[in-house]
Scaffold this active site. Structure first.
Site, PDB file in Angstrom:
ATOM      1  N   ASP A 159      66.799  27.955  62.477  1.00  0.00           N
ATOM      2  CA  ASP A 159      66.436  27.439  63.789  1.00  0.00           C
ATOM      3  C   ASP A 159      67.378  27.978  64.865  1.00  0.00           C
ATOM      4  O   ASP A 159      68.599  28.036  64.663  1.00  0.00           O
ATOM      5  CB  ASP A 159      66.493  25.907  63.743  1.00  0.00           C
ATOM      6  CG  ASP A 159      65.994  25.246  65.001  1.00  0.00           C
ATOM      7  OD1 ASP A 159      64.842  25.482  65.391  1.00  0.00           O
ATOM      8  OD2 ASP A 159      66.779  24.478  65.611  1.00  0.00           O
ATOM      9  N   HIS A 207      54.825  25.626  65.462  1.00  0.00           N
ATOM     10  CA  HIS A 207      54.866  24.221  65.871  1.00  0.00           C
ATOM     11  C   HIS A 207      55.361  24.011  67.289  1.00  0.00           C
ATOM     12  O   HIS A 207      55.401  22.871  67.761  1.00  0.00           O
ATOM     13  CB  HIS A 207      55.760  23.440  64.904  1.00  0.00           C
ATOM     14  CG  HIS A 207      57.168  23.953  64.876  1.00  0.00           C
ATOM     15  ND1 HIS A 207      57.514  25.203  64.398  1.00  0.00           N
ATOM     16  CD2 HIS A 207      58.334  23.381  65.278  1.00  0.00           C
ATOM     17  CE1 HIS A 207      58.809  25.382  64.512  1.00  0.00           C
ATOM     18  NE2 HIS A 207      59.333  24.289  65.032  1.00  0.00           N
ATOM     19  N   ASP A 208      55.755  25.080  67.977  1.00  0.00           N
ATOM     20  CA  ASP A 208      56.290  24.962  69.326  1.00  0.00           C
ATOM     21  C   ASP A 208      55.392  25.568  70.393  1.00  0.00           C
ATOM     22  O   ASP A 208      55.759  25.573  71.577  1.00  0.00           O
ATOM     23  CB  ASP A 208      57.662  25.647  69.411  1.00  0.00           C
ATOM     24  CG  ASP A 208      58.756  24.876  68.695  1.00  0.00           C
ATOM     25  OD1 ASP A 208      58.638  23.641  68.608  1.00  0.00           O
ATOM     26  OD2 ASP A 208      59.714  25.502  68.224  1.00  0.00           O
ATOM     27  N   ASP A 215      63.472  25.142  56.493  1.00  0.00           N
ATOM     28  CA  ASP A 215      64.040  25.247  57.830  1.00  0.00           C
ATOM     29  C   ASP A 215      65.520  24.885  57.739  1.00  0.00           C
ATOM     30  O   ASP A 215      65.872  23.834  57.198  1.00  0.00           O
ATOM     31  CB  ASP A 215      63.333  24.269  58.764  1.00  0.00           C
ATOM     32  CG  ASP A 215      62.889  24.913  60.066  1.00  0.00           C
ATOM     33  OD1 ASP A 215      63.744  25.567  60.688  1.00  0.00           O
ATOM     34  OD2 ASP A 215      61.725  24.760  60.436  1.00  0.00           O
ATOM     35  N   GLU A 239      64.820  32.421  63.928  1.00  0.00           N
ATOM     36  CA  GLU A 239      64.070  32.072  65.132  1.00  0.00           C
ATOM     37  C   GLU A 239      64.864  32.584  66.319  1.00  0.00           C
ATOM     38  O   GLU A 239      65.952  32.088  66.624  1.00  0.00           O
ATOM     39  CB  GLU A 239      63.876  30.560  65.251  1.00  0.00           C
ATOM     40  CG  GLU A 239      63.041  30.202  66.486  1.00  0.00           C
ATOM     41  CD  GLU A 239      63.159  28.751  66.915  1.00  0.00           C
ATOM     42  OE1 GLU A 239      62.210  28.259  67.563  1.00  0.00           O
ATOM     43  OE2 GLU A 239      64.189  28.125  66.620  1.00  0.00           O
TER      44      GLU A 239
END
Length: 524
Positions: free
Chosen positions: A201, A325-326, A99, A264
């Site tokens: 990200d 994860h979100d 990430d 993302e």
């Protein structure tokens, strides 16, 4: 069709490091724990692991507030342990993705500490500083995605700084040449250590309006939505200049050979396509998140699949994401039976799939009591449904062991014990076995990896499509309904079904039955 790159052929497995495997009993997952479980990921059939942030951090947002981009947080281990993990992964044929969090740093990063030390510090403009409005308040109406104003007052220098997320996460100024050069150095630091690519990200947020204009009100805002939805993000996201940054990142990765750049990006499909770059010089895969929030119906998904495939530029490679994860886990969104259908969908669509750890055993969102909440998104906006703790609960390795084998200590979030890898391992009818069969099927059928997708049709509750490559054709049928359905099919053989008893079944041309929540793949 040209030879595919590894990330086009492969399947990505996302690991949330705090929750995968704890090796030292502190209740938090770590690199040694991940390393110990790489054989499991390899045996599952994945081709790459994407590891969420492991950099030194005060953990205000669990690692997305980076205090040092070129090291490992002691909570997770050491740089030598990471380097050993990369070596081990490569020995197993697994790629390693990190990430990359370039939009903002921690306020404890040395860069920001210098920036806020004085108005004439050389790093002052590495972040976004503005004078107060005439009334002494924030410079404009921009809102934080974590609630409240996106501007934080700094008494020492008499200005506000901008933070798209927490006040502890000041946004970097990507219009500044030195910021770009420093971040390029970060990418090269990890590439030099064998990293095979990055998930970037909030890539679409990197550039903000240079005139700092107010965002307009959102006429579609509904009470109960997150506060920042009150405004259209006209001047705080998806600015035209961001594509120059993406091209620069792409060029850096190209210096190291076959490396992957994933973005993302939560944007409508038409805007998402721009991040591939006009000539394939952008992100290799702007993440396609449509399945995360889609209405779970055959008609909705059929239209989504067709529209996405048609929107892709000729040079672009598709991808699909079922969980991360979100967002709430797929098994909690659609139920246990439909989670199996979702697995078949994810792993038979055209493009690179990403599996979120635990989805392969049907993990559901954990139950988090009010006093167990850790996520700042929920703590700052209680009752708004923004908390991400439920989908981040620890991996369930063995239900017979304390904390399902995740840790010998007290886990950072509660561990569910409804199922586990060990319990499902030898069960041919388990979700884990289904994922393993699907991933084996992908490896043995070129049509699922590099074939086209055609005849995407919804008929009542049933979605059907075909994958074709040269003389190979596969027919996929998925029942999204709660009743048995009849499907029109050519003659062929069932090569995989969510019902194990149908594997190998010979199909005659005509109508075939699909049980409630059943999906099949047939060679036709």
């Amino acid at each position: 069709m040209p030879k595919l790159r590894w990330w086009q052929r492969g399947v990505i497995y996302q690991i949330y490091p705090r929750s995968f495997q704890d090796s030292n009993g502190d209740g938090i997952g770590d690199l040694v724990g991940i390393d110990a479980r790489l054989e499991y990921v390899s045996a599952l059939g994945a081709d790459a692991v994407w590891i969420s942030p492991i950099y030194p951090s005060p953990m205000a947002d669990f690692g997305y507030d980076v205090a040092d981009y070129c090291d490992i947080d002691p909570m997770f281990g050491t740089l030598p342990e990471f380097e050993q993990l990369v070596i081990h992964a490569h020995q197993l044929g697994l790629k390693v993705l990190l990430d990359f969090v370039p939009n903002h740093s921690s306020k404890r990063h040395p860069w920001f500490e210098e920036s806020r030390s004085s108005r004439d510090n050389p790093k002052r403009d590495w972040y976004l500083w503005r004078d107060p409005a005439p009334d002494g308040g924030p410079p404009n109406n921009w809102l934080s995605r974590m609630g409240g104003s996106a501007w934080e007052w700094d008494e020492h220098t008499g200005q506000y700084y901008y933070h798209a997320f927490l006040p502890e996460q000041p946004d970097l100024n990507w219009r500044h040449h030195d910021v770009r050069r420093a971040m390029d150095g970060v990418l090269r630091f990890w590439l030099d250590r064998g990293v095979d690519g990055f998930r970037v990200d909030v890539l679409w947020l990197l550039i903000k309006d240079d005139q700092f204009r107010d965002n307009p009100p959102n006429p579609a805002y509904q009470p109960g939505e997150p506060e920042h939805h009150r405004l259209l993000q006209t001047y705080t996201e998806d600015q035209p200049e961001v594509h120059e940054i993406v091209r620069s990142m792409r060029a850096t990765l190209d210096d190291y050979g076959e490396r992957v750049l994933i973005g993302e990006i939560y944007l409508p499909v038409t805007q998402l396509m721009k991040y591939y770059g006009a000539a394939g010089d952008g992100a290799d895969m702007p993440f396609n998140f449509q399945l995360l929030n889609a209405r779970w119906s055959a008609a909705t998904l059929a239209g989504m699949i067709r529209d996405y495939d048609c929107a892709l530029p000729k040079h672009a490679w598709p991808n699909w994401v079922l969980g991360n994860h979100d967002n709430p886990r797929i098994a909690s969104r659609v139920g246990a039976a439909q989670a199996r259908v979702a697995a078949v969908l994810l792993l038979t669509l055209r493009g690179t799939p990403t599996i979120y750890y635990g989805d392969e055993i049907g993990m559901t969102d954990g139950d988090i009591e009010r006093d167990q909440v850790r996520d700042p998104a929920e703590l700052r906006q209680p009752g708004m449904g923004q908390g991400r703790d439920p989908e981040r609960t620890p991996m369930q390795w063995a239900g017979s062991l304390p904390n399902a084998g995740f840790t010998d200590g007290k886990p950072w979030l509660p561990v569910a014990t409804n199922s586990s890898v060990r319990e499902q391992d030898g069960d041919a009818s388990s979700v884990l076995s289904l994922y393993r069969r699907l991933l084996t099927l992908r490896r043995s059928h070129a049509a699922l990896v590099q074939g086209t997708i055609a005849n995407v049709v919804a008929n009542g509750d049933v979605l059907t499509y075909e994958r074709r490559y040269r003389d190979q054709a596969l027919f996929i049928a998925l029942n999204f309904g709660v009743e048995c359905a009849m499907v029109q099919s050519r003659s062929g053989v069932v090569v995989l079904s969510t019902s194990v008893r149908r594997d190998g079944e010979v199909l005659a041309a005509g109508t075939i039955p699909l049980a409630t929540g059943e999906a099949i793949v047939a060679s036709v």
